[in-house]
Design a protein around this motif. Sequence first.
Motif, PDB file in Angstrom:
ATOM      1  N   LEU A  76       0.806  -1.240  -0.006  1.00  0.00           N
ATOM      2  CA  LEU A  76      -0.050   0.002  -0.029  1.00  0.00           C
ATOM      3  C   LEU A  76       0.898   1.255   0.041  1.00  0.00           C
ATOM      4  O   LEU A  76       1.882   1.248   0.629  1.00  0.00           O
ATOM      5  N   GLY A  77       0.429   2.313  -0.711  1.00  0.00           N
ATOM      6  CA  GLY A  77       0.988   3.634  -0.634  1.00  0.00           C
ATOM      7  C   GLY A  77       1.563   4.180  -1.793  1.00  0.00           C
ATOM      8  O   GLY A  77       2.100   5.352  -1.838  1.00  0.00           O
ATOM      9  N   ASP A  78       1.973   3.168  -2.612  1.00  0.00           N
ATOM     10  CA  ASP A  78       3.014   3.587  -3.746  1.00  0.00           C
ATOM     11  C   ASP A  78       2.258   4.328  -4.708  1.00  0.00           C
ATOM     12  O   ASP A  78       2.766   5.469  -5.181  1.00  0.00           O
ATOM     13  N   ALA A  79       0.821   4.050  -4.970  1.00  0.00           N
ATOM     14  CA  ALA A  79       0.126   5.119  -5.967  1.00  0.00           C
ATOM     15  C   ALA A  79      -0.012   6.648  -5.096  1.00  0.00           C
ATOM     16  O   ALA A  79       0.377   7.391  -5.917  1.00  0.00           O
ATOM     17  N   ALA A  80      -0.279   6.700  -3.972  1.00  0.00           N
ATOM     18  CA  ALA A  80      -0.212   7.984  -3.130  1.00  0.00           C
ATOM     19  C   ALA A  80       1.259   8.783  -3.455  1.00  0.00           C
ATOM     20  O   ALA A  80       1.328   9.785  -3.627  1.00  0.00           O
ATOM     21  N   SER A  97      14.302   8.569  -6.008  1.00  0.00           N
ATOM     22  CA  SER A  97      15.448   8.396  -6.616  1.00  0.00           C
ATOM     23  C   SER A  97      15.135   7.562  -8.085  1.00  0.00           C
ATOM     24  O   SER A  97      14.174   7.045  -8.305  1.00  0.00           O
ATOM     25  N   LYS A  98      16.229   7.562  -8.785  1.00  0.00           N
ATOM     26  CA  LYS A  98      15.977   6.993 -10.448  1.00  0.00           C
ATOM     27  C   LYS A  98      15.604   5.389 -10.396  1.00  0.00           C
ATOM     28  O   LYS A  98      15.056   4.728 -10.997  1.00  0.00           O
ATOM     29  N   LYS A  99      16.107   4.940  -9.151  1.00  0.00           N
ATOM     30  CA  LYS A  99      16.100   3.449  -8.894  1.00  0.00           C
ATOM     31  C   LYS A  99      14.737   2.793  -8.596  1.00  0.00           C
ATOM     32  O   LYS A  99      14.107   2.030  -9.135  1.00  0.00           O
ATOM     33  N   HIS A 100      13.918   3.952  -8.147  1.00  0.00           N
ATOM     34  CA  HIS A 100      12.530   3.520  -7.732  1.00  0.00           C
ATOM     35  C   HIS A 100      11.508   4.535  -8.522  1.00  0.00           C
ATOM     36  O   HIS A 100      10.298   4.015  -8.506  1.00  0.00           O
ATOM     37  N   ARG A 101      11.976   5.338  -9.491  1.00  0.00           N
ATOM     38  CA  ARG A 101      10.959   6.208  -9.871  1.00  0.00           C
ATOM     39  C   ARG A 101       9.992   5.486 -10.873  1.00  0.00           C
ATOM     40  O   ARG A 101       8.799   5.862 -10.806  1.00  0.00           O
ATOM     41  N   ALA A 102      10.381   4.542 -11.677  1.00  0.00           N
ATOM     42  CA  ALA A 102       9.536   3.989 -12.642  1.00  0.00           C
ATOM     43  C   ALA A 102       8.643   3.033 -11.985  1.00  0.00           C
ATOM     44  O   ALA A 102       7.341   3.036 -12.484  1.00  0.00           O
ATOM     45  N   HIS A 103       8.907   2.342 -10.852  1.00  0.00           N
ATOM     46  CA  HIS A 103       8.131   1.540 -10.163  1.00  0.00           C
ATOM     47  C   HIS A 103       6.873   2.347  -9.622  1.00  0.00           C
ATOM     48  O   HIS A 103       5.746   2.087  -9.431  1.00  0.00           O
ATOM     49  N   MET A 134       4.403  -2.212   2.972  1.00  0.00           N
ATOM     50  CA  MET A 134       5.024  -1.264   2.097  1.00  0.00           C
ATOM     51  C   MET A 134       6.015  -1.739   1.167  1.00  0.00           C
ATOM     52  O   MET A 134       6.935  -2.620   1.522  1.00  0.00           O
ATOM     53  N   SER A 135       6.281  -1.297  -0.004  1.00  0.00           N
ATOM     54  CA  SER A 135       7.288  -1.397  -0.774  1.00  0.00           C
ATOM     55  C   SER A 135       8.495  -0.938  -0.499  1.00  0.00           C
ATOM     56  O   SER A 135       8.524   0.103   0.140  1.00  0.00           O
ATOM     57  N   GLN A 136       9.818  -1.473  -0.931  1.00  0.00           N
ATOM     58  CA  GLN A 136      10.897  -0.857  -0.763  1.00  0.00           C
ATOM     59  C   GLN A 136      11.257   0.330  -1.280  1.00  0.00           C
ATOM     60  O   GLN A 136      11.758   1.392  -0.726  1.00  0.00           O
ATOM     61  N   ALA A 137      10.278   0.600  -2.423  1.00  0.00           N
ATOM     62  CA  ALA A 137      10.344   2.151  -3.117  1.00  0.00           C
ATOM     63  C   ALA A 137       9.955   3.134  -2.212  1.00  0.00           C
ATOM     64  O   ALA A 137      10.312   4.033  -1.877  1.00  0.00           O
ATOM     65  N   SER A 171      11.865   6.109  -0.080  1.00  0.00           N
ATOM     66  CA  SER A 171      11.623   7.586  -0.603  1.00  0.00           C
ATOM     67  C   SER A 171      11.111   8.347   0.506  1.00  0.00           C
ATOM     68  O   SER A 171      11.194   9.518   0.262  1.00  0.00           O
ATOM     69  N   CYS A 172      10.660   7.866   1.639  1.00  0.00           N
ATOM     70  CA  CYS A 172       9.900   8.630   2.618  1.00  0.00           C
ATOM     71  C   CYS A 172      10.494   8.284   4.021  1.00  0.00           C
ATOM     72  O   CYS A 172      10.849   7.104   4.284  1.00  0.00           O
ATOM     73  N   ASP A 173      10.074   9.029   5.063  1.00  0.00           N
ATOM     74  CA  ASP A 173      10.444   8.746   6.390  1.00  0.00           C
ATOM     75  C   ASP A 173       9.233   7.920   6.833  1.00  0.00           C
ATOM     76  O   ASP A 173       8.320   7.668   6.219  1.00  0.00           O
ATOM     77  N   TRP A 174       9.200   7.072   7.923  1.00  0.00           N
ATOM     78  CA  TRP A 174       8.164   6.142   8.082  1.00  0.00           C
ATOM     79  C   TRP A 174       6.764   6.715   8.251  1.00  0.00           C
ATOM     80  O   TRP A 174       5.892   6.242   8.000  1.00  0.00           O
ATOM     81  N   GLN A 175       6.743   8.006   8.950  1.00  0.00           N
ATOM     82  CA  GLN A 175       5.446   8.732   9.046  1.00  0.00           C
ATOM     83  C   GLN A 175       4.810   8.849   7.827  1.00  0.00           C
ATOM     84  O   GLN A 175       3.680   8.836   7.625  1.00  0.00           O
ATOM     85  N   GLN A 176       5.740   9.590   6.914  1.00  0.00           N
ATOM     86  CA  GLN A 176       4.912   9.782   5.419  1.00  0.00           C
ATOM     87  C   GLN A 176       4.764   8.649   4.931  1.00  0.00           C
ATOM     88  O   GLN A 176       3.669   8.728   4.122  1.00  0.00           O
ATOM     89  N   ALA A 177       5.459   7.606   5.033  1.00  0.00           N
ATOM     90  CA  ALA A 177       5.065   6.445   4.302  1.00  0.00           C
ATOM     91  C   ALA A 177       3.920   6.006   4.723  1.00  0.00           C
ATOM     92  O   ALA A 177       3.111   5.313   3.955  1.00  0.00           O
TER      93      ALA A 177
END
Length: 319
Positions: A159-163, A176-182, A238-241, A245-251
Motif C-alpha cells: 500500500l502507498g505507492d500510488a499515493a 530516486s531513479k532506482k524507484h521512479r519507474a516503479h 509497504m514496498s521498498q521503493a 523514498s519517505c520517512d516512516w510517518q510519511q510512508a
Amino acid sequence: MGEFELISECFSQAGRSRADVVLGVGDDGAVVQIREGFDLVVTTDTMVQGVHFFPDVDPRALGHKLVAVNVSDLAAMGAEPCWLSLAISLPEVNNTWLQAFAEGLSETADYYNCQLIGGDTTRGPLTLTVIAKGLVPKGKALTRAGAKVGDYIYVTGTLGDAALGLKLVQDQVEVSKKHRAHILQRFHYPTARVALGQALRTIASSAMDISDGLCGDLPHILKRSKVGATVDVNKIPMSQALKDSCDWQQALQCALSGGEDYELLFTVPEDKRGSLEVLLSPYGVPVTCIGRITGVAGKLELRQGDQPFVYTHQGYQHF
C-alpha cells in the motif's frame, strides 16, 4: 470526425471479442448471453479531468486506468470481468489523443478478457465513465457485509505507492531513479487482482478494493458488517521503493490515507486461515494479515504493536 465516425474508428473493436456478445457497439443497445447459474455484477466508475486526472496525463495510461479501476471492483466481488460500456464527454475531437486513449482502453480490456459493447459520446468537459459487468457463480459474490468478530483482516500487495506517485507527479517529493519507474507505474497503471478475487470466493467472508486508502475503505466493511476492527500499523505492507523514498510517518500516511492502490482488502474466518496461503500461492501476489475484526460496531482502532496509535488523517474524501 463526427460522433458515429469516432465510435467506429476508435471503439468499435475495443477489447477482446467474446462469443457471448450477440450484438455489440453500433446499435441502440448491446445484446449479450448470460450464463445459467451465474449472477450478473455491475459497477460504474467516473473519472473527471481536474479531479481524477491531470490535463497532461498520457491518454494511453488514462485508458488503461479507466478499465483497471472498474475491473478492480469486479475483482473485489469475485467476479469474472466480461463486458464494458463507455460514456465519454469531450470538449473537442483530438484524433491523436483519442487513438492513444482507445489503444490503452482496448489493450487493458483485452488483458482482462472484456469487450466494449456500447456507450455514449457527447460534447462537454472531459469526463470518462465506464460501466463494467461481470459474472459470478450464483450466490457466491463477495460483499462488504460478511465480516464476523474474530475474522482476520488481510490486504494484497503493498500500500502507498500510488499515493507517492501522485506526489511525484505533483513535484511534491523526489524519488530516486532506482524507484521512479516503479512508483509511476503503480500510479498510472494499477493492476486489478481478478484471479485472486475469484480464488477468494471460497475463503473470504467480506472483501472490497482499496481506492480511497485503508482508513477510508475499511470502515465501509465495518459499517456494512456491523463490526469493528483493530489494525497494527507495523504490519501494513509497504514496498521498498516507498520506504526508501519517505520517512516512516510519511510512508504510513501514504499507505493508510493515500488511495488508488486497487489492492484487495478482505477478511477470513479463523477456520479458513490455514488454507489461505496454499489457495493463493499460485498467483504470486503477497498477502498480509494486518489485524482482526472486533465486536465494537463501526470502531476502527489503530495500534502499533501493543500500544494504541493516534492517527488523525482520513482516506480520500470525494466531497
